[in-house]
Design an enzyme around this catalytic site. Structure first.
Site, PDB file in Angstrom:
ATOM      1  N   ARG A 270      96.190  21.435 -55.306  1.00 46.14           N
ATOM      2  CA  ARG A 270      94.572  21.631 -56.857  1.00 46.14           C
ATOM      3  C   ARG A 270      94.211  20.402 -57.480  1.00 46.14           C
ATOM      4  O   ARG A 270      93.431  20.744 -57.910  1.00 46.14           O
ATOM      5  CB  ARG A 270      94.533  23.239 -56.593  1.00 46.14           C
ATOM      6  CG  ARG A 270      94.176  23.639 -58.111  1.00 46.14           C
ATOM      7  CD  ARG A 270      94.233  24.667 -58.130  1.00 46.14           C
ATOM      8  NE  ARG A 270      95.061  25.550 -58.455  1.00 46.14           N
ATOM      9  CZ  ARG A 270      95.855  26.036 -59.139  1.00 46.14           C
ATOM     10  NH1 ARG A 270      95.876  25.186 -60.011  1.00 46.14           N
ATOM     11  NH2 ARG A 270      97.603  26.073 -58.450  1.00 46.14           N
TER      12      ARG A 270
ATOM     13  N   ASP B 261      71.376  17.867 -64.364  1.00 49.73           N
ATOM     14  CA  ASP B 261      72.009  17.995 -62.791  1.00 49.73           C
ATOM     15  C   ASP B 261      71.054  17.144 -61.923  1.00 49.73           C
ATOM     16  O   ASP B 261      69.491  17.436 -62.185  1.00 49.73           O
ATOM     17  CB  ASP B 261      70.802  19.445 -62.239  1.00 49.73           C
ATOM     18  CG  ASP B 261      71.258  20.138 -60.777  1.00 49.73           C
ATOM     19  OD1 ASP B 261      70.810  19.026 -60.298  1.00 49.73           O
ATOM     20  OD2 ASP B 261      71.514  20.745 -60.728  1.00 49.73           O
TER      21      ASP B 261
ATOM     22  N   LYS C 161      73.828  18.502 -50.891  1.00 47.10           N
ATOM     23  CA  LYS C 161      71.857  17.873 -50.908  1.00 47.10           C
ATOM     24  C   LYS C 161      71.981  16.523 -50.389  1.00 47.10           C
ATOM     25  O   LYS C 161      73.189  16.392 -49.420  1.00 47.10           O
ATOM     26  CB  LYS C 161      71.746  18.298 -51.812  1.00 47.10           C
ATOM     27  CG  LYS C 161      70.923  19.038 -52.920  1.00 47.10           C
ATOM     28  CD  LYS C 161      71.186  20.606 -51.525  1.00 47.10           C
ATOM     29  CE  LYS C 161      71.386  21.928 -51.920  1.00 47.10           C
ATOM     30  NZ  LYS C 161      70.876  22.757 -53.370  1.00 47.10           N
TER      31      LYS C 161
HETATM   32  C1  LIG Z   1      72.274  23.484 -54.254  1.00 51.23           C
HETATM   33  C2  LIG Z   1      71.377  23.653 -55.648  1.00 51.23           C
HETATM   34  C3  LIG Z   1      72.449  23.787 -56.678  1.00 51.23           C
HETATM   35  C4  LIG Z   1      74.190  24.999 -56.381  1.00 51.23           C
HETATM   36  O1  LIG Z   1      74.564  24.170 -55.205  1.00 51.23           O
HETATM   37  P1  LIG Z   1      75.615  24.713 -53.938  1.00 51.23           P
HETATM   38  O2  LIG Z   1      76.028  23.464 -53.361  1.00 51.23           O
HETATM   39  O3  LIG Z   1      74.289  24.840 -53.051  1.00 51.23           O
HETATM   40  O4  LIG Z   1      76.616  25.768 -54.669  1.00 51.23           O
HETATM   41  C5  LIG Z   1      72.628  23.176 -57.865  1.00 51.23           C
HETATM   42  N1  LIG Z   1      71.098  22.800 -58.299  1.00 51.23           N
HETATM   43  C6  LIG Z   1      70.398  21.933 -57.516  1.00 51.23           C
HETATM   44  C7  LIG Z   1      69.175  20.826 -57.897  1.00 51.23           C
HETATM   45  C8  LIG Z   1      70.786  22.741 -56.461  1.00 51.23           C
HETATM   46  O5  LIG Z   1      69.510  21.912 -55.000  1.00 51.23           O
END
Ligand SMILES: *Cc1c(COP(=O)(O)O)cnc(C)c1O
Length: 392
Positions: free
Chosen positions: A60, A184, A209
């Protein structure tokens, strides 16, 4: 076509370094010489003797496979530290734990549905308040600042409408008022956009992604610009423990090696598809920042080196949207984005279902809007699949 003229990728030294660094993740890192970093599938580590450690104590707190990913993303984004989590939401949760009850955040309004839910339904219980504004408008951001405001959380380009926020100007304004800027950067990745170099303090990713890129692993990452912030994030990561396991860390590393070539191809395919959609009779509007008609086109051209592979479009009515979802064959009707396979989603019913319907309508996330995440397939085949899906 005119509106598609300068949607191409910019080349440059920084870009070449980013793709090279991504390819080299883990190379030369293992004492055995293993070219691909091994999956250190272990919970704990044997100490050589009392008072000594190999540098690893417990997975961890630190795992060699995960660390290759963490150090790698920090290098790619130009930050002091990188941190890997079990999902993008786990990374965002960790980030939000930087704040205290009574604090206030300014957040992009048409953001990822899960981030909205986390703030609106979970962190609100701990009195972390958020105001959602159109962050492509600097005045709206400035006007939302209160005494309790601690940070601005940007998603840019936004999901699903691809609005573009000015990272440099917002972070300069935030710094003046001692606020953190968090970006983000899931849609762009460090290959296309580098928020820390533009003044942001923290970058967060759903690595599920574009970074991992193969629709086969769920993961999240945070990069902190300063040493001090990196220490705070590490403390939270180790305390909360939503870390990415070694197998999944390895999958993200493996996916990231091809980041540059995947994104070059995905961006090129997205441009072609956006242009094709823009001239289709049954399409009312196309949201792709690579089109010169997109309001964020010029700004994104300046702050990123490409326009990404997300294309949203509005068709005539809901039944047309449904027909397309039912008829696509090569394109998959599925949630998520960023992978090598092209996906289509229906944001109002999937990713953004947690947003109040009236609010969704105001934002433009209506029941005519579809979102494509363009993959690396042959673009002519993608176009013929879409073409047949439009025909009743
Ligand atoms: C998918 C996504 C998230 C969340 O991520 P997970 O890996 O699905 O938990 C957060 N921000 C954006 C822009 C995303 O496309």
């Amino acid at each position: 076509m005119m509106i598609c003229r300068d949607a191409q990728l910019k080349k440059g030294e920084k870009v070449i370094k980013t793709s090279t660094e991504a390819v080299q993740l883990g190379v030369g890192q293992d004492p055995t010489g293993a070219l691909s970093i091994p999956i250190y599938q272990t919970a704990t580590f044997r100490h050589p003797r009392f008072g000594e450690s190999t540098g690893y104590d417990y997975s961890r707190s630190g795992n060699p496979t995960r660390q290759v990913l963490e150090k790698g993303i920090a290098r790619l984004d130009g930050g002091a530290g990188g941190f890997a989590y079990a999902s993008g939401m786990a990374a965002l949760t960790n980030l939000l734990l930087l704040f205290k009850p009574g604090d206030h955040l300014i957040v992009t309004e048409d953001l990822y549905g899960g981030t909205f839910r986390l703030l609106d339904k979970v962190f609100s219980q701990y009195r972390l308040a958020a105001t959602f504004v159109d962050t492509s408008d600097l005045d709206q951001v400035t006007l939302a600042i209160k005494d309790e405001t601690k940070a601005i959380l940007l998603e840019t380009p936004t999901n699903p409408l691809l609005k573009v926020a000015d990272i440099s100007r917002i972070s300069a304004m935030a710094r003046e008022k001692s606020l953190l800027t968090i970006v983000d950067n899931t849609f762009m990745t460090p290959y296309l956009q580098q928020p820390l170099a533009m003044g942001a303090d923290l970058v967060v990713y759903s690595a599920t992604k574009f970074l991992a890129g193969h629709n086969d692993v769920v993961a999240g990452l945070i990069v902190a610009k300063s040493e001090e912030m990196a220490e705070r994030i590490y403390f939270l990561q180790n305390s909360v423990g939503a870390v990415l396991g070694p197998q999944d860390s390895w999958l993200v590393i493996r996916g990231m090696k091809t980041l540059g070539v995947r994104l070059d191809r995905q961006t090129e395919n997205a441009r072609t598809i956006a242009c094709w959609l823009a001239s289709h009779k049954a399409v009312r509007r196309v949201f792709y920042p690579g089109l010169e008609t997109h309001p964020g086109h010029q700004l994104l051209k300046e702050q990123a080196r490409g326009f990404g592979a997300m294309v949203s479009f509005e068709v005539m009515d809901k039944s047309m949207a449904e027909q397309i979802l039912n008829k696509v064959r090569l394109v998959s009707f599925a949630e998520s984005l960023g992978g090598v396979e092209t996906l289509v989603t229906f944001p109002a019913f999937q990713t953004h279902a947690d947003i109040d319907p009236a609010e969704r309508e105001r934002l433009g996330i209506n029941e005519r809007l579809l979102r494509l995440s363009v993959g690396i397939e042959d673009v002519d085949e993608l176009l013929s699949d879409l073409e047949q899906a439009f025909i009743e």
